[in-house]
Write a protein that holds these residues in place. Structure first.
Motif, PDB file in Angstrom:
ATOM      1  N   TYR A   1      39.900  40.030  43.802  1.00 26.81           N
ATOM      2  CA  TYR A   1      40.416  40.883  43.358  1.00 26.81           C
ATOM      3  C   TYR A   1      41.371  40.101  41.900  1.00 26.81           C
ATOM      4  N   LYS A   2      42.146  39.429  42.242  1.00 30.23           N
ATOM      5  CA  LYS A   2      42.967  38.931  41.327  1.00 30.23           C
ATOM      6  C   LYS A   2      42.324  38.122  40.085  1.00 30.23           C
ATOM      7  N   ASN A   3      41.141  37.628  39.951  1.00 37.54           N
ATOM      8  CA  ASN A   3      40.061  37.812  38.739  1.00 37.54           C
ATOM      9  C   ASN A   3      39.352  38.795  38.302  1.00 37.54           C
ATOM     10  N   SER A   4      39.659  40.065  38.495  1.00 40.43           N
ATOM     11  CA  SER A   4      38.626  40.776  37.929  1.00 40.43           C
ATOM     12  C   SER A   4      40.044  41.993  37.267  1.00 40.43           C
ATOM     13  N   SER A   5      39.364  42.158  35.427  1.00 36.07           N
ATOM     14  CA  SER A   5      39.957  42.844  34.867  1.00 36.07           C
ATOM     15  C   SER A   5      40.671  43.605  34.761  1.00 36.07           C
ATOM     16  N   GLN A   6      40.154  44.591  36.563  1.00 39.25           N
ATOM     17  CA  GLN A   6      41.316  45.600  36.620  1.00 39.25           C
ATOM     18  C   GLN A   6      42.457  45.630  37.193  1.00 39.25           C
ATOM     19  N   TYR A   7      42.253  44.365  37.901  1.00 42.17           N
ATOM     20  CA  TYR A   7      44.230  43.147  38.510  1.00 42.17           C
ATOM     21  C   TYR A   7      44.706  42.779  37.728  1.00 42.17           C
ATOM     22  N   VAL A   8      44.579  42.355  36.420  1.00 41.46           N
ATOM     23  CA  VAL A   8      44.784  41.747  35.167  1.00 41.46           C
ATOM     24  C   VAL A   8      45.737  42.982  34.479  1.00 41.46           C
ATOM     25  N   LEU A   9      45.085  43.419  33.930  1.00 41.22           N
ATOM     26  CA  LEU A   9      45.039  44.694  32.884  1.00 41.22           C
ATOM     27  C   LEU A   9      45.734  45.984  33.424  1.00 41.22           C
ATOM     28  N   MET A  10      45.097  46.256  35.174  1.00 37.13           N
ATOM     29  CA  MET A  10      46.101  47.323  35.389  1.00 37.13           C
ATOM     30  C   MET A  10      46.964  47.070  36.690  1.00 37.13           C
TER      31      MET A  10
ATOM     32  N   ILE B   1      21.755  50.047  41.865  1.00 36.49           N
ATOM     33  CA  ILE B   1      22.229  50.758  40.689  1.00 36.49           C
ATOM     34  C   ILE B   1      23.896  50.596  41.197  1.00 36.49           C
ATOM     35  N   GLY B   2      24.386  51.325  42.378  1.00 38.82           N
ATOM     36  CA  GLY B   2      26.242  50.802  42.633  1.00 38.82           C
ATOM     37  C   GLY B   2      26.295  49.696  41.735  1.00 38.82           C
ATOM     38  N   TRP B   3      25.548  48.890  43.043  1.00 38.67           N
ATOM     39  CA  TRP B   3      26.361  47.477  42.373  1.00 38.67           C
ATOM     40  C   TRP B   3      26.364  47.356  41.204  1.00 38.67           C
ATOM     41  N   LEU B   4      25.494  47.743  40.018  1.00 36.14           N
ATOM     42  CA  LEU B   4      25.221  47.248  38.629  1.00 36.14           C
ATOM     43  C   LEU B   4      26.070  47.995  38.051  1.00 36.14           C
ATOM     44  N   MET B   5      26.832  49.453  38.800  1.00 36.67           N
ATOM     45  CA  MET B   5      27.734  50.186  38.221  1.00 36.67           C
ATOM     46  C   MET B   5      29.051  49.244  38.769  1.00 36.67           C
ATOM     47  N   VAL B   6      29.350  48.531  40.015  1.00 41.29           N
ATOM     48  CA  VAL B   6      30.627  47.718  39.898  1.00 41.29           C
ATOM     49  C   VAL B   6      30.728  46.878  38.809  1.00 41.29           C
ATOM     50  N   LYS B   7      29.706  46.161  38.853  1.00 42.33           N
ATOM     51  CA  LYS B   7      29.495  44.687  38.367  1.00 42.33           C
ATOM     52  C   LYS B   7      30.025  45.580  36.802  1.00 42.33           C
ATOM     53  N   SER B   8      29.502  46.500  36.194  1.00 39.61           N
ATOM     54  CA  SER B   8      29.979  46.934  34.528  1.00 39.61           C
ATOM     55  C   SER B   8      31.317  46.970  34.724  1.00 39.61           C
ATOM     56  N   GLY B   9      32.275  47.092  35.604  1.00 45.37           N
ATOM     57  CA  GLY B   9      33.796  46.977  35.489  1.00 45.37           C
ATOM     58  C   GLY B   9      34.695  45.999  35.558  1.00 45.37           C
ATOM     59  N   LEU B  10      33.577  44.844  35.670  1.00 43.15           N
ATOM     60  CA  LEU B  10      34.254  43.563  36.596  1.00 43.15           C
ATOM     61  C   LEU B  10      34.939  42.819  35.280  1.00 43.15           C
ATOM     62  N   THR B  11      34.506  42.687  34.544  1.00 36.92           N
ATOM     63  CA  THR B  11      34.687  41.747  32.831  1.00 36.92           C
ATOM     64  C   THR B  11      35.068  42.886  32.135  1.00 36.92           C
ATOM     65  N   ASP B  12      36.685  42.738  31.543  1.00 32.65           N
ATOM     66  CA  ASP B  12      37.088  42.976  30.239  1.00 32.65           C
ATOM     67  C   ASP B  12      37.489  44.917  29.793  1.00 32.65           C
ATOM     68  N   ARG B  13      37.529  45.420  31.159  1.00 30.20           N
ATOM     69  CA  ARG B  13      37.525  46.848  31.848  1.00 30.20           C
ATOM     70  C   ARG B  13      37.844  46.802  33.291  1.00 30.20           C
ATOM     71  N   VAL B  14      38.764  48.179  32.776  1.00 25.10           N
ATOM     72  CA  VAL B  14      39.702  48.293  34.015  1.00 25.10           C
ATOM     73  C   VAL B  14      39.161  49.657  35.481  1.00 25.10           C
ATOM     74  N   ASN B  15      37.866  49.837  34.878  1.00 26.63           N
ATOM     75  CA  ASN B  15      37.167  50.571  35.602  1.00 26.63           C
ATOM     76  C   ASN B  15      35.372  50.508  34.906  1.00 26.63           C
ATOM     77  N   VAL B  16      34.558  51.662  36.175  1.00 27.49           N
ATOM     78  CA  VAL B  16      33.184  50.983  35.449  1.00 27.49           C
ATOM     79  C   VAL B  16      32.889  51.450  34.083  1.00 27.49           C
ATOM     80  N   GLN B  17      31.586  51.399  33.707  1.00 27.32           N
ATOM     81  CA  GLN B  17      30.914  52.105  32.597  1.00 27.32           C
ATOM     82  C   GLN B  17      30.772  53.127  33.036  1.00 27.32           C
TER      83      GLN B  17
END
Length: 351
Positions: A74-83, A147-163
């Motif tokens: 989780y620490k490697n995710s953008s949400q952790y780093v940015l928020m 679709i749920g996993w693609l949703m989660v994946k959309s928020g793991l890079t350069d975002r703090v939440n899903v698209q």
């Protein structure tokens, strides 16, 4: 279309009745999962699990080493780093719980559908013509997990939440599945009654209110994804304006409606009234078709949903109110499908 006359009380009616009860249970589980999904979103928990392990991910971390590994991911995710930089392990466990519980419910829901389906098929208890439909529902359920996993994946890079668009796709897919399951369960219940009946076919007169409701749900999902509910806590005006200040054109209608929080909040507020009117008319048609309970359910759900929406805005997006708003939205859809089925079954040639 001619009415089908079914006569003679035989044990055959127990088969579609059992299938109907099973499908109603599945529908109730989906409604519950929609509520849990709302909690997951509102607590910012959806990105706490950064991997998709449909089988091995069934068990949560069971020791300190496993928790440390999950937290490191989780620490490697953008949400952790940015928020959430500096979050403690205990705080991480709290958001992890809701995402894990949501995914676990999805797995259990899949089993609750697949295993009885196989059993009914083995017992030849599925009425003729319904096997392909039930199999398609199973496939759509599996697609919903992807679709749920693609949703989660959309928020793991350069975002703090899903698209927001992915969140809307995930919710709409769940509610389309819910609608199809409820409709099929009602068909099975009609099979079990063994009376003069007509096959329910969705017509324009009933499809339009349902389509208006789905547009409203889409707008609500985008509102949630953009955190657009927070841009105004006043009603009926938005920050002292009917059309709020701050709306920006993003280059195309689709990009604007999925990116501008002021516009989507405004549309979600006022499209609700048109959808409500159409649903009230649908409720009236259901009453005329002889289903007063479905009519009452639609009217009650519409009124409750509007009041909850206003209260949610006034509260500054209170967690209990926001979750209740999402839950009642799902229940409103169930009531609307029930009413539409009643009208379509009574008047299959209308529309």
């Amino acid at each position: 279309m001619k009415a089908t006359v079914i006569t003679g009380a035989t044990s055959s009616n127990t088969q579609p009745r059992a299938v109907a009860r099973w499908l109603f249970i599945i529908a109730a589980l989906i409604v519950l999962m929609v509520a849990v999904g709302g909690i997951t979103r509102l607590t910012e928990s959806g990105l706490s699990i950064t991997e998709w392990k449909p089988v091995t991910g069934t068990l949560p971390p069971l020791n300190d080493a496993q928790w440390a590994k999950e937290f490191a991911l989780y620490k490697n995710s953008s949400q952790y780093v940015l928020m959430n930089k500096g979050m403690t392990l205990e705080a991480f466990k709290q958001i992890y719980f809701w995402e894990y519980f949501h995914r676990l419910m999805g797995r259990l829901l899949g089993l609750a559908f697949a295993v009885p389906l196989l059993w009914f098929a083995a017992k030849r208890a599925i009425p003729k013509g319904y096997g392909p439909r039930l199999l398609m529902l199973l496939v759509l359920g599996g697609a919903q997990g992807a679709i749920g996993w693609l949703m989660v994946k959309s928020g793991l890079t350069d975002r703090v939440n899903v698209q927001p668009a992915m969140l809307a796709a995930h919710l709409l897919m769940a509610l389309l599945l819910l609608s199809a399951i409820v409709w099929t369960a009602l068909d099975m219940a009609a099979e079990a009654k063994q009376v003069v009946r007509r096959k329910a076919i969705l017509r324009w007169a009933t499809a339009i209110p349902l389509a208006a409701l789905f547009v409203q749900i889409f707008l609500g999902a985008i509102t949630a994804g953009l955190r657009a509910g927070y841009v105004s806590n006043t009603w009926p005006l938005m920050n002292d304006h009917f059309v709020p200040e701050g709306i920006v054109w993003w280059g195309s209608f689709w990009l604007t409606i999925t990116s501008d929080p002021y516009l989507v909040h405004f549309l979600h507020r006022w499209w609700a009234w048109g959808a409500a009117l159409l649903l009230i008319l649908l409720a009236r048609e259901a009453k005329l078709a002889g289903n007063r309970r479905a009519s009452v359910a639609v009217n009650a759900a519409v009124g409750t949903q509007i009041l909850l929406g206003i209260a949610t805005v006034w509260s500054g997006i209170s967690l209990p109110l926001a979750v209740a708003h999402q839950l009642v939205g799902a229940l409103l859809l169930v009531a609307a499908v029930w009413a539409a089925h009643s009208v379509s079954q009574k008047n299959p040639g209308r529309g």
